[in-house]
Write a protein that holds these residues in place. Structure first.
Motif, short mmCIF file in Angstrom:
data_model
loop_
_atom_site.label_atom_id
_atom_site.label_comp_id
_atom_site.label_asym_id
_atom_site.label_seq_id
_atom_site.Cartn_x
_atom_site.Cartn_y
_atom_site.Cartn_z
N UNK A 26 -17.85 21.61 92.65
CA UNK A 26 -17.56 22.29 92.11
C UNK A 26 -15.83 22.66 91.65
N UNK A 27 -15.83 23.00 90.50
CA UNK A 27 -14.22 23.13 89.46
C UNK A 27 -13.64 24.78 90.52
N UNK A 28 -12.18 23.96 91.11
CA UNK A 28 -11.09 24.63 91.71
C UNK A 28 -9.75 24.78 90.79
N UNK A 29 -9.67 24.49 90.07
CA UNK A 29 -8.90 24.49 89.32
C UNK A 29 -8.60 23.70 87.99
N UNK A 30 -7.95 24.65 86.56
CA UNK A 30 -7.87 22.88 85.50
C UNK A 30 -6.21 22.99 85.40
N UNK A 31 -6.16 22.05 84.52
CA UNK A 31 -4.44 22.08 84.44
C UNK A 31 -4.85 21.47 82.40
N UNK A 32 -4.74 23.03 81.75
CA UNK A 32 -5.01 22.29 80.05
C UNK A 32 -6.20 23.05 80.11
N UNK A 33 -7.11 22.44 78.95
CA UNK A 33 -8.40 23.02 78.62
C UNK A 33 -8.60 24.36 78.63
N UNK A 34 -9.57 24.61 77.83
CA UNK A 34 -9.88 25.63 77.48
C UNK A 34 -10.85 26.91 77.77
N UNK A 38 -12.18 28.43 85.32
CA UNK A 38 -11.84 27.99 86.22
C UNK A 38 -10.46 28.45 86.09
N UNK A 39 -9.58 29.07 87.09
CA UNK A 39 -8.55 29.00 86.50
C UNK A 39 -7.49 27.81 86.65
N UNK A 40 -6.10 28.38 85.55
CA UNK A 40 -5.22 27.69 85.22
C UNK A 40 -4.79 27.25 86.25
N UNK A 41 -3.89 26.34 86.83
CA UNK A 41 -2.96 26.09 87.50
C UNK A 41 -1.87 26.47 87.00
N UNK A 42 -1.14 26.31 85.44
CA UNK A 42 -0.03 26.08 85.40
C UNK A 42 0.72 27.66 85.30
N UNK A 43 -0.36 28.79 85.48
CA UNK A 43 0.25 30.07 85.95
C UNK A 43 0.12 31.04 86.90
N UNK A 50 7.77 21.55 89.41
CA UNK A 50 6.61 21.66 90.19
C UNK A 50 6.27 21.81 88.83
N UNK A 51 6.79 22.35 87.69
CA UNK A 51 6.81 22.80 86.26
C UNK A 51 6.64 21.63 85.58
N UNK A 52 7.60 20.09 85.29
CA UNK A 52 7.82 19.35 85.28
C UNK A 52 6.22 18.40 85.28
N UNK A 53 5.87 18.63 86.66
CA UNK A 53 5.10 17.18 87.24
C UNK A 53 3.77 18.40 86.45
N UNK A 54 3.26 19.50 86.68
CA UNK A 54 1.98 19.88 85.29
C UNK A 54 2.04 19.48 83.90
N UNK A 55 3.65 19.30 83.59
CA UNK A 55 3.89 18.86 82.63
C UNK A 55 2.89 17.90 82.01
N UNK A 56 3.47 16.96 83.33
CA UNK A 56 3.02 15.25 82.92
C UNK A 56 2.16 15.51 83.18
#
Length: 139
Positions: A26-34, A38-43, A50-56
């Motif tokens: 199952x999907x637990x989190x997403x980084x990007x996408x629309x 599934x919750x967005x990790x960025x939020x 951590x935000x810089x790593x997530x952006x990369x």
């Protein structure tokens, strides 16, 4: 994952669609996408490191299937290649076949891809060191 050897993986949603649909994960989190299911990790990230790593990580997903050429392609040829590439990826028959296979076709233009690559390569020493540490494995 099915053998219990790993508990999670990071990858394109389209890669895991059948796996999830068949009940193996199952999907637990997403980084990007629309997708809204599934919750967005960025939020959930407020720390700048951590935000810089997530952006990369997100940038890698955005440029994961790029097509590139060598440096120094004459400008007129580069433009002709970019136009032809986008025309091919926007072809109705190609899109229909991809849809039938459940594969997304989301072309990005050459200048957009070039900017994404430049941004992905522009990392702080701290981010690079965190990645190096995270990639170390015990023998």
């Amino acid at each position: 994952m099915r053998r219990g050897e790993i508990h999670a993986a990071v990858g394109a949603r389209s890669t895991y669609e059948e796996f999830v649909k068949n009940g193996f994960g199952r999907y637990i989190i997403q980084i990007g996408g629309t997708e809204a299911d599934v919750p967005q990790l960025g939020g959930m990230v407020s720390d700048p490191t951590s935000a810089a790593l997530l952006s990369l990580i997100r940038s890698q997903a955005e440029i994961s299937r790029l097509t590139a050429g060598p440096p120094g392609i004459p400008a007129d040829r580069l433009e002709a290649l970019r136009v032809a590439y986008l025309q091919a990826l926007n072809d109705d028959e190609l899109k229909a076949r991809a849809a039938k296979l459940g594969r997304p076709v989301e072309p990005a233009g050459g200048e957009e891809v070039a900017n994404l690559v430049k941004a992905a390569l522009d990392q702080t020493a701290e981010t690079v060191n965190l990645i190096k540490e995270g990639m170390k494995t015990e023998k």
